[in-house]
Design an enzyme around this catalytic site. Structure first.
Site, PDB file in Angstrom:
ATOM      1  N   HIS A 271       0.862  -1.182   0.000  1.00 27.06           N
ATOM      2  CA  HIS A 271       0.000   0.000   0.000  1.00 27.06           C
ATOM      3  C   HIS A 271       0.899   1.232   0.000  1.00 27.06           C
ATOM      4  CE1 HIS A 271      -3.082   2.893   1.129  1.00 27.06           C
ATOM      5  NE2 HIS A 271      -3.998   1.966   1.002  1.00 27.06           N
ATOM      6  N   ARG A 291      -6.248  10.497  -0.236  1.00 25.08           N
ATOM      7  CA  ARG A 291      -6.010  10.911  -1.625  1.00 25.08           C
ATOM      8  C   ARG A 291      -7.322  11.007  -2.395  1.00 25.08           C
ATOM      9  NH1 ARG A 291      -2.962   6.434  -3.600  1.00 25.08           N
ATOM     10  NH2 ARG A 291      -3.268   5.415  -1.600  1.00 25.08           N
TER      11      ARG A 291
END
Length: 632
Positions: A271, A291
């Site tokens: 990740h 994000r």
């Protein structure tokens, strides 16, 4: 449906017909390693190993299909790793973008997996995910809403449209709460803090599972013709991981030892955003929702570097300039994607490159900034868990300053090879679902696809397992006492060795090897070295020493977990060495690009004849129908 009562060795029934709360029916005096104790026995139609989203959904489906069902979980109910899936559930409901549909979701999933996905699994997942989300809402899940009152959906990496149904940044927690509440309300038996170490077979078919209570060390046997593996991933084989202590590859190893095969094990997802500071929380997940809600990645020079790493493949749907990306956040109707929302493998490699180039943050990561993009009120409302996580653990106010983040081992795309429609493995009676199954995500999983994967295939596995058990009638496969005794001896072996290895030392060394030699960037030399070291670890693990009693003995628990960790680590390294290309979660520095020849095959791993390691073979991908090829 045939089901017999649950009994102890003395013949006393242990089943009163109510849901098992996880209490240990047999507790008592201290047990030494040599103590025999009582063998606790239970009989069910379907036993689900694992109580995350996949396990709970499978158990609910099996129960609703009429099977007498039990859930066995290594930790406490509600502690499953599913709660770490914070961003949302990917489903093409079209609540934000009416143009979204299952075909687009299918295409995004296949493209994200670099076309190595099992096309049928990707198709079923995209088609059935919306219904599974609505079902979850019917059962009481409280989703965030749009202004029109529909389930809100947010943006995530690799998805063309905003399609993640979410509950702030606590979606996995709400999903577990909802499924757990329903499972308990249905009266499904739950055995908490109980670890399964072996699967029982009658000839070539499954007949049950053998394990022990972690509290007392006493053994327990589950007789069942259908066993569903829902044990999650393998992250604890790596030094820096978002995974919790349970993720030791139990289901992968159980399936291998039972005769099933694994596929895609070379593909491990790092990740892009895990915490890097302070050291006590290094690797802890920072949700992609940061994000998705506007956060940007910058290096030590203050540069928003992701524009330098956009692959040609994605440029058609990705903003090409900072100005264009900024407009995207203000007006998303043009559907252009900021580069921070590229698939996870692309973002993780870009961050890794910046750090290696000397443009990293003070603690060896990069910066993730949402403070300059969103108001404090928006951040606290949309990302409450992240706000509190950084405030309490790192003394960072994410509404006022950027976070330091770096890649962390998060998910394995590889797992048990299963039939796409039923989740049946190559062993009759053995099913696998969730992260411990392979094929659905190809070489890279898109964020949000994990939770919908659990719901879609959890339901299918439960229904399939129940149907198989029902069809047997009274002709159920038997558990053989010789196999039970062998499982007991194997579990107690660490108590019999004096002056041997400490399991914690081997785990530490294994994690260092996997992190350094089988991490984000791989080479043939390092992978070969890792396999040599894993073999050495296996030899050392044959002389493990565990001291004390079987009660409350974490050293013993780890000694048993190491068997799974070492076997799965060998699978990852061996497949990574074999695949001479870079694709998705597998990046070879000596083979930097994808190779079309490798894009048409899976690598399949099986236990060798001696049971001491794994053999590897090549297998062609299932052929996609022409009507689905048209989407590309």
């Amino acid at each position: 449906m045939v089901s017999t009562g649950s009994t102890n060795d003395d013949g006393r029934s242990t089943n009163d017909g109510s849901a098992n709360s996880g209490r240990h029916p047999m507790t008592g005096n201290e047990m030494s390693g040599a103590a025999t104790g009582g063998m606790e026995r239970h009989s069910y139609d379907v036993v689900v190993i694992g109580a995350g989203g996949a396990g709970l959904r499978a158990a609910i489906a099996a129960h609703d299909a009429g099977a007498r069902t039990a859930i066995v979980c290594k930790s406490l109910l509600g502690k499953a790793h599913t709660v770490m899936a914070e961003g949302g559930i990917a489903a093409s409901m079209g609540n934000v973008y009416p143009d979204d549909n299952w075909q687009v979701h299918f295409r995004d999933t296949m493209r994200g997996g670099k076309m190595l996905n099992n096309w049928r699994m990707a198709q079923l997942h995209a088609q059935e995910a919306p219904e599974r989300v609505m079902e979850l809402e019917d059962w009481g899940a409280l989703f965030d809403r749009t202004e029109d009152g529909l389930i809100s959906q947010r943006d995530f990496g690799g998805h063309k449209y905003a399609r993640l149904a979410h509950v702030g940044d606590r979606t996995g927690l709400e999903m577990i709460r909802t499924l757990q509440q329903r499972a308990v309300a249905l009266g499904i038996d739950v055995f908490m803090e109980c670890t399964v170490t072996d699967l029982m077979k009658d000839g070539e078919v499954i007949s049950g599972a053998f394990g022990y209570w972690r509290e007392t060390g006493r053994f327990v046997l589950f007789e069942a013709p259908s066993v569903i593996l829902a044990t999650g991933g393998i992250g604890k084989s790596f030094k820096v991981t978002s995974n919790s202590w349970e993720y030791t590859g139990d289901g992968h190893a159980l399936a291998l030892r039972a005769g099933a095969s694994l596929i895609n094990m070379e593909f491990v997802q790092f990740h892009p955003t895990g915490m890097v500071w302070p050291p006590s929380v290094k690797g802890l997940l920072v949700t992609e929702s940061v994000r998705g809600d506007g956060g940007i990645l910058t290096n030590s020079e203050g540069k928003r570097f992701m524009f330098d790493y956009i692959p040609e493949f994605f440029k058609a749907e990705t903003a090409d300039t900072i100005e264009e990306a900024d407009r995207w956040y203000d007006d998303k109707k043009n559907n252009r994607r900021p580069p921070e929302l590229l698939p996870r493998d692309e973002v993780a490699r870009a961050i890794n490159s910046e750090i290696k180039a000397g443009r990293g943050s003070p603690h060896g990561g990069v910066f993730l900034d949402i403070a300059s993009r969103r108001t404090p009120e928006f951040i606290r409302r949309r990302l409450p868990s992240m706000y509190h996580q950084f405030k309490e653990l790192a003394d960072v106010d994410i509404t006022a300053e950027p976070m330091e983040i770096g890649p962390t081992c998060h998910y394995v795309m590889g797992g048990v090879e299963v039939d796409a429609d039923t989740e049946l493995s190559g062993v009759t009676g053995l099913y696998a679902v969730g992260e411990c199954s392979g094929g659905m995500h190809g070489s890279n999983r898109l964020g949000g696809n994990s939770l919908s994967d659990l719901l879609v295939f959890g339901r299918r596995a439960g229904e399939s397992a129940a149907a198989y058990a029902s069809g047997l009638g009274a002709s159920r496969p038997a558990v053989h006492e010789a196999d039970v005794k062998a499982a007991e001896r194997s579990a107690l072996l660490p108590f019999e060795v004096e002056g041997g290895e400490n399991p914690y030392t081997i785990q530490h060394d294994l994690q260092e090897t996997m992190q350094d030699l089988v991490g984000i960037i791989r080479t043939a030399g390092e992978l070969s070295q890792s396999l040599e070291e894993v073999e050495a670890f296996k030899a050392r693990a044959g002389h493990l020493t565990v001291e004390g009693h079987r009660q409350y003995n974490p050293g013993w628990h780890l000694a048993l977990d190491l068997r799974s960790m070492l076997l799965v680590s060998e699978c990852i390294a061996k497949a990574a060495l074999e695949r001479q290309e870079s694709r998705g979660g597998h990046t070879r520095d000596d083979f930097p690009g994808p190779d079309p020849e490798w894009g048409s095959r899976n690598l399949v791993l099986r236990l060798n004849e001696l049971g001491t390691g794994v053999d590897l073979a090549h297998q062609p991908l299932p052929v996609m129908p022409d009507e689905l090829k048209a989407f590309f």
